[in-house]
Enzyme design. Structure first.
Site, PDB file in Angstrom:
ATOM      1  N   GLU A 191       0.786 -80.114 -38.907  1.00 30.50           N
ATOM      2  CA  GLU A 191       0.402 -81.473 -38.518  1.00 30.50           C
ATOM      3  C   GLU A 191      -0.060 -82.302 -39.710  1.00 30.50           C
ATOM      4  OE1 GLU A 191      -1.432 -80.140 -34.180  1.00 30.50           O
ATOM      5  OE2 GLU A 191      -2.660 -79.971 -35.971  1.00 30.50           O
TER       6      GLU A 191
ATOM      7  N   THR B 238      -5.038 -68.245 -39.475  1.00 28.59           N
ATOM      8  CA  THR B 238      -4.444 -69.045 -38.398  1.00 28.59           C
ATOM      9  C   THR B 238      -4.338 -70.509 -38.812  1.00 28.59           C
ATOM     10  OG1 THR B 238      -5.374 -67.546 -36.747  1.00 28.59           O
ATOM     11  CG2 THR B 238      -4.782 -69.747 -35.980  1.00 28.59           C
TER      12      THR B 238
ATOM     13  N   ASP C 219      -5.922 -76.994 -28.626  1.00 26.00           N
ATOM     14  CA  ASP C 219      -5.840 -78.162 -29.515  1.00 26.00           C
ATOM     15  C   ASP C 219      -4.404 -78.538 -29.843  1.00 26.00           C
ATOM     16  OD1 ASP C 219      -5.241 -76.017 -31.105  1.00 26.00           O
ATOM     17  OD2 ASP C 219      -6.553 -76.571 -32.757  1.00 26.00           O
TER      18      ASP C 219
HETATM   19  P1  NAD Z   1      -8.714 -67.048 -35.667  1.00 24.53           P
HETATM   20  O1  NAD Z   1      -7.342 -66.564 -35.416  1.00 24.53           O
HETATM   21  O2  NAD Z   1      -9.389 -66.740 -36.957  1.00 24.53           O
HETATM   22  O3  NAD Z   1      -9.690 -66.529 -34.504  1.00 24.53           O
HETATM   23  C1  NAD Z   1      -9.361 -66.552 -33.150  1.00 24.53           C
HETATM   24  C2  NAD Z   1     -10.079 -65.403 -32.463  1.00 24.53           C
HETATM   25  O4  NAD Z   1      -9.865 -65.523 -31.048  1.00 24.53           O
HETATM   26  C3  NAD Z   1      -9.558 -64.029 -32.882  1.00 24.53           C
HETATM   27  O5  NAD Z   1     -10.634 -63.237 -33.342  1.00 24.53           O
HETATM   28  C4  NAD Z   1      -8.951 -63.457 -31.591  1.00 24.53           C
HETATM   29  O6  NAD Z   1      -9.101 -62.057 -31.458  1.00 24.53           O
HETATM   30  C5  NAD Z   1      -9.751 -64.213 -30.526  1.00 24.53           C
HETATM   31  N1  NAD Z   1      -9.119 -64.281 -29.208  1.00 24.53           N
HETATM   32  C6  NAD Z   1      -7.813 -64.539 -28.919  1.00 24.53           C
HETATM   33  N2  NAD Z   1      -7.625 -64.503 -27.577  1.00 24.53           N
HETATM   34  C7  NAD Z   1      -8.857 -64.254 -27.035  1.00 24.53           C
HETATM   35  C8  NAD Z   1      -9.321 -64.123 -25.691  1.00 24.53           C
HETATM   36  N3  NAD Z   1      -8.495 -64.219 -24.645  1.00 24.53           N
HETATM   37  N4  NAD Z   1     -10.643 -63.876 -25.480  1.00 24.53           N
HETATM   38  C9  NAD Z   1     -11.498 -63.762 -26.546  1.00 24.53           C
HETATM   39  N5  NAD Z   1     -11.105 -63.863 -27.835  1.00 24.53           N
HETATM   40  C10 NAD Z   1      -9.804 -64.110 -28.066  1.00 24.53           C
HETATM   41  O7  NAD Z   1      -8.662 -68.631 -35.435  1.00 24.53           O
HETATM   42  P2  NAD Z   1      -9.732 -69.711 -35.894  1.00 24.53           P
HETATM   43  O8  NAD Z   1      -9.413 -70.257 -37.236  1.00 24.53           O
HETATM   44  O9  NAD Z   1     -11.116 -69.197 -35.623  1.00 24.53           O
HETATM   45  O10 NAD Z   1      -9.384 -70.868 -34.854  1.00 24.53           O
HETATM   46  C11 NAD Z   1      -9.646 -70.684 -33.487  1.00 24.53           C
HETATM   47  C12 NAD Z   1      -8.998 -71.805 -32.705  1.00 24.53           C
HETATM   48  O11 NAD Z   1      -9.630 -73.034 -33.021  1.00 24.53           O
HETATM   49  C13 NAD Z   1      -7.514 -71.987 -33.015  1.00 24.53           C
HETATM   50  O12 NAD Z   1      -6.836 -72.148 -31.791  1.00 24.53           O
HETATM   51  C14 NAD Z   1      -7.461 -73.261 -33.831  1.00 24.53           C
HETATM   52  O13 NAD Z   1      -6.252 -73.951 -33.665  1.00 24.53           O
HETATM   53  C15 NAD Z   1      -8.625 -74.023 -33.243  1.00 24.53           C
HETATM   54  N6  NAD Z   1      -9.219 -75.043 -34.119  1.00 24.53           N
HETATM   55  C16 NAD Z   1      -9.567 -76.215 -33.551  1.00 24.53           C
HETATM   56  C17 NAD Z   1     -10.157 -77.209 -34.313  1.00 24.53           C
HETATM   57  C18 NAD Z   1     -10.595 -78.476 -33.672  1.00 24.53           C
HETATM   58  O14 NAD Z   1     -10.937 -79.428 -34.368  1.00 24.53           O
HETATM   59  N7  NAD Z   1     -10.634 -78.540 -32.367  1.00 24.53           N
HETATM   60  C19 NAD Z   1     -10.356 -76.999 -35.683  1.00 24.53           C
HETATM   61  C20 NAD Z   1     -10.018 -75.769 -36.242  1.00 24.53           C
HETATM   62  C21 NAD Z   1      -9.447 -74.782 -35.449  1.00 24.53           C
END
Ligand code: NAD
Length: 352
Positions: free
Chosen positions: A56, A84, A227
């Site tokens: 993006e 990720t 998101d």
């Molecule tokens: P990451 O991959 O480091 O961590 C995600 C975690 O979620 C992993 O540890 C995984 O095991 C766990 N997980 C997956 N499915 C699960 C479930 N059903 N129950 C419990 N745990 C589960 O990712 P990250 O960098 O921490 O990002 C997390 C999310 O936040 C991503 O989807 C990312 O796109 C989103 N994000 C959003 C924003 C925003 O501004 N809203 C900003 C950054 C990241």
């Protein structure tokens, strides 16, 4: 020369301030920019989807500065030993169009996402909130915990991840911050007694991380992981019971939890709560939901805040990104060694 803040420099900047003071300062900077929301150019981000992720571009301008972030989201990366979410960003001077800053934004995105989440909770969660459940204990999770502790005074954290090693990693990283941390065996267990629930999981599908029976009266939900198109975390019934707050409605309708709802379902843009034109939480029984997807203005605020820190600490490098010409019409001259029109920074006398 363009200023460059790479990963090493970003680490030094956060160390120089301390991570929690950095998050607090960043939260105030984002809040200031949310108060002048109408001054910004706003557009939903430009997303390029594949079956495994999304890339993006997130641009905005306040008329003085223009900024954009490049960011990806690839949930399957973690299994391959990759992150990720990764990002970098640029700030430019609108009066010349010249870039003035290029920066890493993987760390800065985690910091700004946490600062924005805590800013929203400061305005929406019950004032007596003390305990937060964090479901999903990956890269963003420690930043979220530290921001909520520093900005909202949250003292107790209940962690759950489908991968228990993620929760152990999160707890270990937070150990030195004096927080009360409980590792929970299920998501249901994690939300028991929590005043705030943060969902921050990664899966490119419409998942049900929280079902309706897990959310009681008075809860504030900070939904981070849903998101992008086709990627949500909350059961739809929770949305119908919640007062929903969003960043930029047009973008969130496609990317947020509310992609599950009809287009006309009412939502409130968070900046209106911050500038006092719309109410936030109206009763201790309300369920408030911050349907966070991340918006360009938060990245703009983060880049400007970080640039001020970088300049005041002298922590940055010079990037040879723009040809600096004695005669701006003689661009071809930079290709001619020894030519007077050569790039000024390559001439010792010109650089001095
Ligand atoms: P990451 O991959 O480091 O961590 C995600 C975690 O979620 C992993 O540890 C995984 O095991 C766990 N997980 C997956 N499915 C699960 C479930 N059903 N129950 C419990 N745990 C589960 O990712 P990250 O960098 O921490 O990002 C997390 C999310 O936040 C991503 O989807 C990312 O796109 C989103 N994000 C959003 C924003 C925003 O501004 N809203 C900003 C950054 C990241």
């Amino acid at each position: 020369m363009v200023h460059f803040v790479g990963v090493e420099a970003m680490i030094k900047l956060v160390e120089a301030a301390g991570v929690q003071p950095f998050l607090k300062g960043l939260c105030l900077a984002i809040e200031d920019d949310f108060r002048r929301w109408p001054a910004f150019e706003k557009t939903p981000r430009i997303a390029s989807h594949s079956s495994v992720g999304v890339i993006e571009l997130m641009p905005t301008s306040d008329g003085d500065h223009y900024g954009f972030k490049y960011v990806n989201g690839h949930p399957k990366n973690m299994k391959e030993g990759l992150q990720t979410v990764t990002a970098f960003g640029v700030l430019s001077d609108v009066s010349t169009g010249y870039p003035i800053l290029v920066s890493e934004m993987t760390l800065l995105t985690a910091l700004r996402t946490a600062a924005t989440s805590a800013m929203a909770a400061k305005h929406l969660a019950r004032a007596d909130s003390q305990c937060m459940a964090i479901i999903g204990n990956g890269a963003q999770s420690e930043f979220q915990a530290l921001a909520f502790a520093a900005i909202c005074g949250i003292k107790r954290f209940r962690l759950y991840d489908i991968d228990p090693t993620a929760s152990l990693k999160c707890a270990a990283n937070l150990a030195k911050y004096g927080l009360d941390i409980t590792l929970c065996p299920t998501a249901q267990d994690a939300v028991a007694g929590a005043d705030i629930i943060t969902t921050v999981t990664a899966d490119k599908q419409c998942a049900t991380i929280l079902s309706d029976n897990m959310v009681g009266e008075g809860i504030h939900i900070n939904a981070i992981g849903g998101d992008c198109l086709g990627k949500t975390e909350l059961h739809k019934d929770i949305l119908y019971r919640s007062n929903i707050f969003v960043e930029f409605t047009e973008q969130t309708r496609t990317e947020g939890e509310i992609q599950q709802l009809p287009e006309n379902h009412p939502v409130t843009e968070l900046w209106k709560v911050i500038d006092g034109t719309e109410p936030g939480r109206q009763s201790d029984k309300d369920i408030t939901l911050f349907d966070s997807v991340g918006f360009a203005i938060e990245d703009f605020s983060a880049l400007n805040f970080m640039r001020r820190q970088a300049l005041s600490h002298g922590i940055f490098e010079e990037l040879d990104l723009i040809a600096d010409l004695p005669d701006p019409r003689n661009l071809f001259g930079v290709l001619e060694p020894g030519n007077q029109g050569v790039h000024a920074s390559r001439q010792p006398q010109a650089a001095a």
